[in-house]
Design a protein around this motif. Structure first.
Motif, PDB file in Angstrom:
ATOM      1  N   LEU A   1      74.637 -38.878 -76.604  1.00 33.02           N
ATOM      2  CA  LEU A   1      75.642 -39.059 -77.807  1.00 33.02           C
ATOM      3  C   LEU A   1      77.018 -39.469 -77.183  1.00 33.02           C
ATOM      4  CD1 LEU A   1      76.420 -39.256 -80.693  1.00 33.02           C
ATOM      5  CD2 LEU A   1      76.578 -36.710 -80.638  1.00 33.02           C
ATOM      6  N   TYR A   2      77.579 -38.629 -76.076  1.00 34.98           N
ATOM      7  CA  TYR A   2      78.876 -39.029 -75.289  1.00 34.98           C
ATOM      8  C   TYR A   2      78.779 -40.125 -75.044  1.00 34.98           C
ATOM      9  CZ  TYR A   2      82.293 -38.814 -71.950  1.00 34.98           C
ATOM     10  OH  TYR A   2      83.424 -39.177 -71.161  1.00 34.98           O
ATOM     11  N   LEU A   3      77.882 -40.670 -74.431  1.00 32.95           N
ATOM     12  CA  LEU A   3      77.814 -42.129 -73.620  1.00 32.95           C
ATOM     13  C   LEU A   3      77.934 -43.030 -74.558  1.00 32.95           C
ATOM     14  CD1 LEU A   3      75.339 -41.243 -70.921  1.00 32.95           C
ATOM     15  CD2 LEU A   3      77.879 -41.671 -70.687  1.00 32.95           C
ATOM     16  N   LEU A   4      77.388 -42.992 -75.737  1.00 39.93           N
ATOM     17  CA  LEU A   4      77.470 -43.739 -76.900  1.00 39.93           C
ATOM     18  C   LEU A   4      78.866 -43.818 -77.642  1.00 39.93           C
ATOM     19  CD1 LEU A   4      73.796 -43.524 -78.409  1.00 39.93           C
ATOM     20  CD2 LEU A   4      74.791 -45.462 -76.982  1.00 39.93           C
ATOM     21  N   LEU A   5      79.472 -42.908 -77.491  1.00 39.54           N
ATOM     22  CA  LEU A   5      80.751 -42.740 -78.556  1.00 39.54           C
ATOM     23  C   LEU A   5      81.573 -44.295 -78.410  1.00 39.54           C
ATOM     24  CD1 LEU A   5      82.181 -39.239 -77.739  1.00 39.54           C
ATOM     25  CD2 LEU A   5      80.845 -40.390 -79.775  1.00 39.54           C
ATOM     26  N   PRO A   6      81.932 -44.817 -77.365  1.00 41.26           N
ATOM     27  CA  PRO A   6      82.562 -45.889 -77.479  1.00 41.26           C
ATOM     28  C   PRO A   6      81.994 -47.252 -78.368  1.00 41.26           C
ATOM     29  CG  PRO A   6      82.343 -45.552 -75.313  1.00 41.26           C
ATOM     30  CD  PRO A   6      81.461 -44.418 -75.841  1.00 41.26           C
TER      31      PRO A   6
ATOM     32  N   PHE B   1      79.050 -35.526 -64.473  1.00 43.81           N
ATOM     33  CA  PHE B   1      78.219 -36.329 -63.742  1.00 43.81           C
ATOM     34  C   PHE B   1      77.387 -37.643 -64.599  1.00 43.81           C
ATOM     35  CE2 PHE B   1      77.101 -32.691 -60.517  1.00 43.81           C
ATOM     36  CZ  PHE B   1      77.432 -33.479 -59.506  1.00 43.81           C
ATOM     37  N   GLY B   2      77.173 -37.144 -65.820  1.00 42.82           N
ATOM     38  CA  GLY B   2      76.634 -38.304 -66.512  1.00 42.82           C
ATOM     39  C   GLY B   2      77.486 -39.538 -66.490  1.00 42.82           C
ATOM     40  N   ASP B   3      78.811 -39.370 -66.900  1.00 45.39           N
ATOM     41  CA  ASP B   3      79.773 -40.303 -67.058  1.00 45.39           C
ATOM     42  C   ASP B   3      80.007 -41.170 -65.895  1.00 45.39           C
ATOM     43  OD1 ASP B   3      82.025 -42.113 -67.632  1.00 45.39           O
ATOM     44  OD2 ASP B   3      83.109 -40.361 -68.758  1.00 45.39           O
ATOM     45  N   VAL B   4      80.213 -40.514 -64.729  1.00 43.90           N
ATOM     46  CA  VAL B   4      80.286 -41.025 -63.377  1.00 43.90           C
ATOM     47  C   VAL B   4      79.075 -41.937 -63.101  1.00 43.90           C
ATOM     48  CG1 VAL B   4      80.871 -40.766 -61.062  1.00 43.90           C
ATOM     49  CG2 VAL B   4      82.146 -39.534 -62.792  1.00 43.90           C
ATOM     50  N   ALA B   5      77.835 -41.311 -63.001  1.00 44.13           N
ATOM     51  CA  ALA B   5      76.727 -41.817 -62.550  1.00 44.13           C
ATOM     52  C   ALA B   5      76.498 -43.150 -63.551  1.00 44.13           C
ATOM     53  CB  ALA B   5      75.474 -40.997 -62.807  1.00 44.13           C
ATOM     54  N   VAL B   6      76.387 -43.053 -65.072  1.00 46.14           N
ATOM     55  CA  VAL B   6      76.069 -44.362 -65.516  1.00 46.14           C
ATOM     56  C   VAL B   6      77.137 -45.391 -65.360  1.00 46.14           C
ATOM     57  CG1 VAL B   6      75.916 -44.901 -67.841  1.00 46.14           C
ATOM     58  CG2 VAL B   6      74.801 -42.840 -67.208  1.00 46.14           C
ATOM     59  N   THR B   7      78.513 -44.960 -65.138  1.00 45.78           N
ATOM     60  CA  THR B   7      79.262 -46.121 -65.052  1.00 45.78           C
ATOM     61  C   THR B   7      79.172 -46.849 -63.575  1.00 45.78           C
ATOM     62  OG1 THR B   7      80.802 -44.823 -66.274  1.00 45.78           O
ATOM     63  CG2 THR B   7      81.875 -46.654 -64.729  1.00 45.78           C
ATOM     64  N   LEU B   8      78.878 -46.080 -62.631  1.00 43.74           N
ATOM     65  CA  LEU B   8      78.765 -46.535 -61.374  1.00 43.74           C
ATOM     66  C   LEU B   8      77.222 -47.535 -61.184  1.00 43.74           C
ATOM     67  CD1 LEU B   8      79.543 -43.706 -58.846  1.00 43.74           C
ATOM     68  CD2 LEU B   8      80.781 -45.812 -59.612  1.00 43.74           C
TER      69      LEU B   8
ATOM     70  N   MET C   1      87.449 -35.307 -77.088  1.00 42.74           N
ATOM     71  CA  MET C   1      86.036 -35.615 -77.175  1.00 42.74           C
ATOM     72  C   MET C   1      85.003 -35.395 -76.084  1.00 42.74           C
ATOM     73  SD  MET C   1      86.152 -39.094 -79.238  1.00 42.74           S
ATOM     74  CE  MET C   1      87.864 -39.330 -80.518  1.00 42.74           C
ATOM     75  N   THR C   2      85.704 -35.645 -74.743  1.00 43.51           N
ATOM     76  CA  THR C   2      84.900 -35.152 -73.437  1.00 43.51           C
ATOM     77  C   THR C   2      84.945 -33.724 -73.311  1.00 43.51           C
ATOM     78  OG1 THR C   2      85.847 -37.342 -72.550  1.00 43.51           O
ATOM     79  CG2 THR C   2      85.030 -35.828 -71.148  1.00 43.51           C
ATOM     80  N   ALA C   3      86.036 -33.172 -73.780  1.00 42.30           N
ATOM     81  CA  ALA C   3      85.911 -31.789 -73.598  1.00 42.30           C
ATOM     82  C   ALA C   3      85.031 -30.990 -74.695  1.00 42.30           C
ATOM     83  CB  ALA C   3      87.168 -31.066 -73.857  1.00 42.30           C
TER      84      ALA C   3
ATOM     85  N   LYS D   1      88.694 -49.457 -65.150  1.00 42.75           N
ATOM     86  CA  LYS D   1      88.857 -48.293 -66.384  1.00 42.75           C
ATOM     87  C   LYS D   1      87.583 -48.550 -67.569  1.00 42.75           C
ATOM     88  CE  LYS D   1      92.837 -49.711 -67.440  1.00 42.75           C
ATOM     89  NZ  LYS D   1      94.364 -49.972 -67.899  1.00 42.75           N
ATOM     90  N   GLU D   2      86.467 -48.238 -66.519  1.00 48.93           N
ATOM     91  CA  GLU D   2      85.067 -48.440 -67.267  1.00 48.93           C
ATOM     92  C   GLU D   2      84.210 -47.173 -67.680  1.00 48.93           C
ATOM     93  OE1 GLU D   2      82.894 -51.550 -65.291  1.00 48.93           O
ATOM     94  OE2 GLU D   2      84.591 -52.617 -64.900  1.00 48.93           O
ATOM     95  N   HIS D   3      84.966 -45.977 -67.353  1.00 49.59           N
ATOM     96  CA  HIS D   3      84.328 -44.783 -67.646  1.00 49.59           C
ATOM     97  C   HIS D   3      84.282 -44.548 -69.235  1.00 49.59           C
ATOM     98  CE1 HIS D   3      83.660 -43.280 -63.701  1.00 49.59           C
ATOM     99  NE2 HIS D   3      84.904 -43.396 -63.392  1.00 49.59           N
ATOM    100  N   THR D   4      83.272 -43.723 -69.631  1.00 50.34           N
ATOM    101  CA  THR D   4      83.281 -43.424 -71.149  1.00 50.34           C
ATOM    102  C   THR D   4      84.525 -43.026 -71.808  1.00 50.34           C
ATOM    103  OG1 THR D   4      80.777 -43.374 -71.081  1.00 50.34           O
ATOM    104  CG2 THR D   4      81.956 -42.415 -72.962  1.00 50.34           C
ATOM    105  N   TYR D   5      85.070 -42.104 -71.099  1.00 51.98           N
ATOM    106  CA  TYR D   5      86.330 -41.568 -71.637  1.00 51.98           C
ATOM    107  C   TYR D   5      87.462 -42.495 -71.642  1.00 51.98           C
ATOM    108  CZ  TYR D   5      88.469 -41.128 -66.863  1.00 51.98           C
ATOM    109  OH  TYR D   5      88.853 -41.207 -65.622  1.00 51.98           O
ATOM    110  N   GLN D   6      87.608 -43.371 -70.759  1.00 48.50           N
ATOM    111  CA  GLN D   6      88.476 -44.568 -70.829  1.00 48.50           C
ATOM    112  C   GLN D   6      88.094 -45.425 -71.875  1.00 48.50           C
ATOM    113  OE1 GLN D   6      87.705 -45.437 -66.508  1.00 48.50           O
ATOM    114  NE2 GLN D   6      89.773 -44.795 -65.859  1.00 48.50           N
ATOM    115  N   ARG D   7      87.104 -45.859 -72.193  1.00 46.64           N
ATOM    116  CA  ARG D   7      86.795 -46.889 -73.142  1.00 46.64           C
ATOM    117  C   ARG D   7      87.023 -46.217 -74.437  1.00 46.64           C
ATOM    118  NH1 ARG D   7      80.778 -47.326 -71.979  1.00 46.64           N
ATOM    119  NH2 ARG D   7      80.785 -48.818 -73.960  1.00 46.64           N
ATOM    120  N   ILE D   8      86.816 -44.862 -74.528  1.00 46.51           N
ATOM    121  CA  ILE D   8      87.318 -44.252 -75.970  1.00 46.51           C
ATOM    122  C   ILE D   8      88.696 -44.406 -76.251  1.00 46.51           C
ATOM    123  CG2 ILE D   8      87.502 -41.870 -77.209  1.00 46.51           C
ATOM    124  CD1 ILE D   8      84.674 -40.987 -75.773  1.00 46.51           C
TER     125      ILE D   8
END
Length: 340
Positions: free
Chosen positions: A328-333, A250-257, A292-294, A272-279
């Motif tokens: 922390l996850y959102l800051l990983l990139p 939810f956090g990844d999608v909400a912040v990206t949108l 990392m997402t898991a 391709k701007e989601h956090t997992y894609q940027r990683i």
């Protein structure tokens, strides 16, 4: 067999079927020509067979059906399991229709709302906590938005090899653990079937030539996770334990949108701007980025489960820790070193 033994057998059945059924499903998908062609949203570079989530759908439907029949006592919790199984299967079928024919946004949205509303009403009727009418209506509205949105969220997040399989395993085991701790055999069964179904898909997704879940799989993942989560909440499982597996997605999608809207870009166009894609774009492999997402999802899931054993003050502390994991996850990139 005891209800808990039945849940374990159902999990094993889902795992075995999920591993073996792709041998039968792959030829059908090839004949139907269901291929994932790379576009602006894709993280792969060549066409790959998709729709293998159909095998997961059949496996989870069969295993869930077995658990419902075997645990049947006429009690409400068995009917809750049936609602989860039917609602999840309906979500997967909608995804398969999308894979086969493509559906307009309007038609797809209406059908998602119908699935969410039907599941929510059934759960509230079967296990509602005796709320006044206005309370039940508010809870139903929340459930419809929650379930339908998470199906879309799971679809948005299905962009790397392994990411959805890992998510299904973690979410399923989290629900299974909550069912075990709180003595809810239906939730244990639902969780084990979810974890085993997507766990059995992982070898097919992670080995060459590989295959994708397709919309049938991502809709199934989102529907099964959200419907199980809401049913668990209504059955008395603490809120944090029910949403722990969903916080990162939810956090990844909400912040990206939000970022896209603020930048003046359309929120619904491929990207391709989601956090997992940027990683992954930093040079990490699909499996590394998915792991990392898991890992972040596992952390929030464990924190959520901790609320089963804590007071209100403890739950607030766990909530804060979960938000810290999300940040922390959102800051990983920004924090991870670039590779290659």
């Amino acid at each position: 067999m005891t209800p808990f033994a039945i849940a374990l057998v159902a999990g094993v059945l889902a795992l075995v079927l999920s591993i073996l059924l792709p041998y039968l499903v792959r030829p059908l998908l090839v004949r139907l020509g269901i291929m994932d062609v790379p576009n602006e949203r894709s993280s792969h570079e060549r066409p790959v067979l998709r729709g293998l989530g159909l095998a997961v759908l059949i496996a989870m439907g069969a295993a869930g059906g077995f658990a419902v029949v075997a645990q049947h006592t006429g009690a409400g919790d068995t009917r809750l399991l049936l609602t989860v199984v039917v609602g999840s299967f309906a979500a997967g079928l909608l995804g398969f229709a999308e894979d086969l024919w493509g559906l307009s946004v309007g038609v797809r949205s209406v059908l998602l709302l119908v699935i969410a509303l039907t599941s929510a009403v059934a759960i509230l009727v079967l296990a509602g906590p005796g709320l006044p009418l206005w309370g039940a209506l508010l809870l139903a509205i929340y459930a419809v938005l929650f379930i339908s949105s998470y199906i879309n969220v799971a679809n948005f997040m299905d962009g790397l090899n392994g990411i959805s399989g890992f998510h299904g395993v973690i979410a399923g085991l989290t629900f299974a653990a909550a069912g075990w701790f709180l003595g809810l055999p239906w939730l244990l069964a639902a969780g084990l079937v979810l974890a085993a179904g997507f766990g059995g898909f992982l070898p097919w997704n992670l080995t060459k030539p590989g295959a994708f879940l397709g919309d049938v799989g991502s809709y199934l993942l989102g529907g099964a996770t959200a419907i199980t989560s809401f049913a668990a909440l209504v059955a008395g499982v603490p809120l944090l334990a029910t949403i722990g597996p969903m916080v990162i997605y939810f956090g990844d999608v909400a912040v990206t949108l939000v970022k896209r809207v603020r930048a003046g870009r359309r929120w619904d166009e491929p990207h391709k701007e989601h956090t997992y894609q940027r990683i992954q774009q930093l040079g990490y492999s699909h499996v590394q980025a998915s792991a990392m997402t898991a890992g972040a999802t596992l952390a929030t899931s464990l924190l959520g489960l901790g609320s089963v054993f804590t007071s209100t003050a403890g739950a607030i502390a766990l909530f804060g820790a979960g938000l810290a994991v999300l940040v922390l996850y959102l800051l990983l990139p920004r924090l991870l070193p670039r590779r290659g």
